[in-house]
Design an enzyme around this catalytic site. Sequence first.
Site, PDB file in Angstrom:
ATOM      1  N   LYS A  87      -6.511   0.771 -20.590  1.00 56.71           N
ATOM      2  CA  LYS A  87      -6.656   0.863 -21.871  1.00 56.71           C
ATOM      3  C   LYS A  87      -5.267   0.563 -22.793  1.00 56.71           C
ATOM      4  CE  LYS A  87     -10.419   2.386 -20.156  1.00 56.71           C
ATOM      5  NZ  LYS A  87     -10.677   3.674 -19.929  1.00 56.71           N
ATOM      6  N   TYR A 110     -13.346  12.142 -19.758  1.00 56.77           N
ATOM      7  CA  TYR A 110     -14.021  10.779 -19.214  1.00 56.77           C
ATOM      8  C   TYR A 110     -15.094  10.724 -18.436  1.00 56.77           C
ATOM      9  CZ  TYR A 110     -14.078   5.802 -17.595  1.00 56.77           C
ATOM     10  OH  TYR A 110     -14.224   4.653 -17.000  1.00 56.77           O
ATOM     11  N   ASP A 120      -4.879  13.996 -18.542  1.00 57.65           N
ATOM     12  CA  ASP A 120      -5.072  12.467 -18.852  1.00 57.65           C
ATOM     13  C   ASP A 120      -4.764  12.024 -20.304  1.00 57.65           C
ATOM     14  OD1 ASP A 120      -6.388  10.208 -19.689  1.00 57.65           O
ATOM     15  OD2 ASP A 120      -8.099  10.421 -18.198  1.00 57.65           O
ATOM     16  N   ARG A 134       0.767  -1.344   0.015  1.00 58.73           N
ATOM     17  CA  ARG A 134       0.035   0.106   0.139  1.00 58.73           C
ATOM     18  C   ARG A 134       0.633   1.360   0.109  1.00 58.73           C
ATOM     19  NH1 ARG A 134      -1.970   2.705   4.152  1.00 58.73           N
ATOM     20  NH2 ARG A 134      -1.760   1.083   5.906  1.00 58.73           N
TER      21      ARG A 134
HETATM   22  C1  PLP Z   1     -11.025   4.429 -18.842  1.00 62.20           C
HETATM   23  C2  PLP Z   1     -10.714   5.708 -18.599  1.00 62.20           C
HETATM   24  C3  PLP Z   1     -10.363   6.264 -17.160  1.00 62.20           C
HETATM   25  C4  PLP Z   1     -10.816   5.495 -16.158  1.00 62.20           C
HETATM   26  O1  PLP Z   1      -9.894   4.363 -15.998  1.00 62.20           O
HETATM   27  P1  PLP Z   1     -10.453   3.100 -15.076  1.00 62.20           P
HETATM   28  O2  PLP Z   1      -9.051   2.293 -15.288  1.00 62.20           O
HETATM   29  O3  PLP Z   1     -11.437   2.394 -15.526  1.00 62.20           O
HETATM   30  O4  PLP Z   1     -10.403   3.590 -13.659  1.00 62.20           O
HETATM   31  C5  PLP Z   1      -9.812   7.523 -17.245  1.00 62.20           C
HETATM   32  N1  PLP Z   1      -9.654   8.333 -18.253  1.00 62.20           N
HETATM   33  C6  PLP Z   1      -9.862   7.755 -19.561  1.00 62.20           C
HETATM   34  C7  PLP Z   1      -9.504   8.633 -20.743  1.00 62.20           C
HETATM   35  C8  PLP Z   1     -10.169   6.660 -19.655  1.00 62.20           C
HETATM   36  O5  PLP Z   1     -10.664   6.130 -21.108  1.00 62.20           O
END
Ligand code: PLP
Length: 384
Positions: free
Chosen positions: A198, A101, A173, A47
């Site tokens: 992703k 997102y 992001d 953690r």
């Molecule tokens: C899927 C996604 C997230 C969130 O990610 P998780 O792994 O589902 O928590 C954040 N930003 C973007 C652009 C995403 O496609």
Amino acid sequence: MKEKQHPNYLCVHAGQLKDTIYGGATAPIYTSTAYDYRGEGTNLYPRYFNTPNQVALGKKMAALEHTEAGMIFGSGMAAISAVFLAFLKTGDHIILQRAIYGGTSHFVAAEFEKLGIEFTMIEHVNKESLQTALKSSTKMVYMETPSNPLLEVTDMTLVSAFAKANSLTSVIDNTFASPINQNPADFGIDIIIHSATKYLGGHSDICAGTVSCSQQHMDQLWKTAKNYGGSLSDQTVYLLERSIKTLGLRVKQQSKTAKKIARFLEKHPDIKKVNYPGLKSHPQYTLAKKQMKAYGGMMSFELEDHINETLFLELLEVIFPALSLAGVESTILAPTTTSHSLLTPEERKEQGISDRLLRFSVGIEEASILIADLENAINNSRSK
Ligand SMILES: *Cc1c(COP(=O)(O)O)cnc(C)c1O
């Protein structure tokens, strides 16, 4: 050596843990949750984000994003929420791009009020909109480029200059572009986040998140992140590291194929509109060209009114209708009924998300196979 900065080299070798006992080619997996505290340095504990596998993968993410430090989380949202909670407190204000997102905008809407954090969402990111949203309590700007699902491109140089001029933390992001196609740190962005679920994971079987930033930002993030406890298990850290080894190859192929498909769709008489930053018709094509090395595997498009969308989706044989994105297999979804279903029809309209919009995540299959699949589905779903 210059070659050692190449993303494919970094994907395979950066931060790699050595098997010093048996000389194996891959990293050992350290699964302990209990470590001898009498040793040198910090106490190791999963953690605390400081076990050998966690640290090694953090180094790889730092190398890939051209930052000093990197940290691995249990999901993209664990990374995003830790960044918010580490750098914002009650009374602070944050400026966010509206087209982010769904999970992130949901977090903002559901949690910020409870925490007493103020926010402003801006429609199109430019000097005027940023300046208008700015308050004396603003502490952070948070953007996503290219955006989901319309692939809008945001000027990162503009965002970082605005952040620096007003002493704000800038956050991007970078999930859609991946570190292969875009490195926000090169444009002066402070904190770079990925949903590793992703492209980094890439095989639709890992849920994880990453943050890359300076050591100074990381020290502050770590203090909060360990309290919220959103770390990733070392077994999954290992799997993610294994996936990232082929990230450069996958994203290169996906970007190449997506460009071919975007061009095919753009010329197709049954397609109303294609959103892909690599098309000259994209409104921010020049900006995309400046910021991105390639344009990625994500696009969205609208079918002409005479195409029956339900039938079109049913007729696809290779492209798989599924939530999530960026796997080796091509997937497609209708944001209105899935990723953006929590928005009201008015909100979707405001953001330019048509009910007939389809978001397409291009996999590593040959372009010719995917084009044939689309062609066949289009040809057999025209209403008579
Ligand atoms: C899927 C996604 C997230 C969130 O990610 P998780 O792994 O589902 O928590 C954040 N930003 C973007 C652009 C995403 O496609």
